[in-house]
Design an enzyme around this catalytic site. Structure first.
Site, mmCIF file in Angstrom:
data_model
loop_
_atom_site.group_PDB
_atom_site.id
_atom_site.type_symbol
_atom_site.label_atom_id
_atom_site.label_comp_id
_atom_site.label_asym_id
_atom_site.label_seq_id
_atom_site.Cartn_x
_atom_site.Cartn_y
_atom_site.Cartn_z
ATOM 1 N N LEU A 1 -8.639 4.212 11.143
ATOM 2 C CA LEU A 1 -9.551 3.142 12.236
ATOM 3 C C LEU A 1 -9.078 2.431 13.579
ATOM 4 O O LEU A 1 -9.333 2.241 14.558
ATOM 5 C CB LEU A 1 -8.818 2.407 11.159
ATOM 6 C CG LEU A 1 -10.122 0.931 11.806
ATOM 7 C CD1 LEU A 1 -11.316 1.536 12.101
ATOM 8 C CD2 LEU A 1 -10.417 0.180 10.224
ATOM 9 N N SER A 2 -7.209 2.322 13.486
ATOM 10 C CA SER A 2 -6.436 1.881 15.007
ATOM 11 C C SER A 2 -6.702 3.219 16.300
ATOM 12 O O SER A 2 -6.620 2.781 17.029
ATOM 13 C CB SER A 2 -4.655 2.148 14.040
ATOM 14 O OG SER A 2 -4.699 0.565 13.194
ATOM 15 N N TYR B 1 -4.218 4.155 9.518
ATOM 16 C CA TYR B 1 -4.455 5.181 10.794
ATOM 17 C C TYR B 1 -5.281 5.391 11.967
ATOM 18 O O TYR B 1 -5.417 5.374 13.181
ATOM 19 C CB TYR B 1 -3.179 5.830 11.255
ATOM 20 C CG TYR B 1 -2.239 6.253 12.144
ATOM 21 C CD1 TYR B 1 -2.787 5.809 13.046
ATOM 22 C CD2 TYR B 1 -1.360 7.464 11.943
ATOM 23 C CE1 TYR B 1 -1.634 5.786 14.979
ATOM 24 C CE2 TYR B 1 -0.787 7.491 13.933
ATOM 25 C CZ TYR B 1 -0.992 6.362 14.789
ATOM 26 O OH TYR B 1 -0.059 7.316 15.710
ATOM 27 N N ASP C 1 -3.538 10.233 5.010
ATOM 28 C CA ASP C 1 -3.854 11.077 6.575
ATOM 29 C C ASP C 1 -2.912 12.209 6.460
ATOM 30 O O ASP C 1 -1.781 11.533 5.414
ATOM 31 C CB ASP C 1 -4.057 10.485 7.559
ATOM 32 C CG ASP C 1 -2.976 9.304 8.015
ATOM 33 O OD1 ASP C 1 -1.566 8.938 6.929
ATOM 34 O OD2 ASP C 1 -3.321 8.328 7.554
ATOM 35 N N ASP D 1 0.853 -1.458 0.045
ATOM 36 C CA ASP D 1 0.027 -0.412 0.082
ATOM 37 C C ASP D 1 1.173 1.347 0.401
ATOM 38 O O ASP D 1 0.851 2.436 -0.606
ATOM 39 C CB ASP D 1 -1.078 0.075 1.093
ATOM 40 C CG ASP D 1 -1.574 -1.067 1.477
ATOM 41 O OD1 ASP D 1 -2.131 -1.453 -0.464
ATOM 42 O OD2 ASP D 1 -3.124 -1.209 1.940
#
Length: 262
Positions: free
Chosen positions: A164-165, A162, A120, A53
């Protein structure tokens, strides 16, 4: 929809073992050129990316300047943005030849220097052992303060990364918005905020130390006082297979909503 695959370019990350060999094989099947990611030409009809990714993000940011779509074969770990594995090569190329795909435009973010971020932009103190004291403004109006390890300002594409984490919501990629998520905030009242994609996000530091501005996992610059983040003027173009939908990928790769033992 059709793309001239002979004008495509297969690009690969040199540090991934066997990536160059796979790129050569795919390029020979199509009849196009191949090269490392640092040698991309800007006149291709499509970038076919061999890597993870991170490699695809880098190529998508570059390709956005020239309105080139990108497609990924995964050689990384998760490969959430990459549409296929290498063992699917022949069937995928047949789908591309048959025009069985769509191209989605994805919004990106921009910090002060104009560097685009497809996933992000992260703001955190340059000293990782120090808690960040940050003030959030939206369109020039004060919103709140965060005492946290940092802030994640995310696109919908980056909502499954990141964001979501750190406890942010999954956002469907066709929705244009910006999410702001604190990293390990020191108060339970600090929660993610979702704002319009047309809003201007401004982060002020209440500390005298410098803070890092990180775009898609890469340090862009070190800053004092404040940073302004807006929607980037360009959009990334992702080529996606018609038989692979966003929610299918959520279930298959993130095991989203899958009951234990299912």
């Amino acid at each position: 929809m059709n793309i001239d695959l002979k004008k495509a370019q297969v690009v690969y990350k040199k540090t991934i073992e066997n990536a160059a060999q796979y790129a050569q094989v795919i390029a020979s099947k199509i009849g196009c050129t191949f090269c490392p990611v640092d040698d991309i030409k800007n006149d291709s009809s499509l970038l076919i990316v061999i890597g993870g990714d991170g490699t695809l993000l880098k190529c998508a940011r570059y390709a956005s300047k020239y309105d080139m779509p990108v497609f990924g074969f995964n050689m990384g770990r998760l490969g959430f943005l990459s549409q296929a594995d290498l063992n699917e090569c022949d069937s995928v190329l047949a789908e591309l030849n048959a025009g069985e795909f769509r191209i989605e435009e994805r919004m990106m973010l921009s910090a002060l220097d104009g560097s685009p971020a497809l996933n992000d932009i992260v703001i955190k103190d340059i000293d990782c052992s120090t808690t960040s004291d940050l003030e959030l403004f939206i369109n020039g109006k004060q919103v709140c303060s965060y005492l946290a390890d940092g802030l994640i300002i995310s696109t919908p594409t980056g909502s499954t990364a990141y964001n979501l984490s750190a406890g942010g919501a999954v956002i469907a990629p066709e929705i244009e918005c910006i999410t702001i998520v604190p990293i390990c905030a020191h108060t339970l009242s600090a929660r993610p905020i979702v704002v319009s994609a047309d809003d201007t996000v401004e982060i002020h530091s209440n500390l005298t130390s410098e803070f890092q501005v990180i775009a898609d996992g890469k340090l862009v610059y070190v800053k004092k006082e404040k940073v302004i983040i807006k929607k980037h003027e360009k959009k990334a173009k992702l080529l996606l297979l018609n038989n692979k939908e966003f929610y299918d990928i959520l279930r298959c790769k993130l095991h989203w909503g899958v009951a234990p033992g299912a």
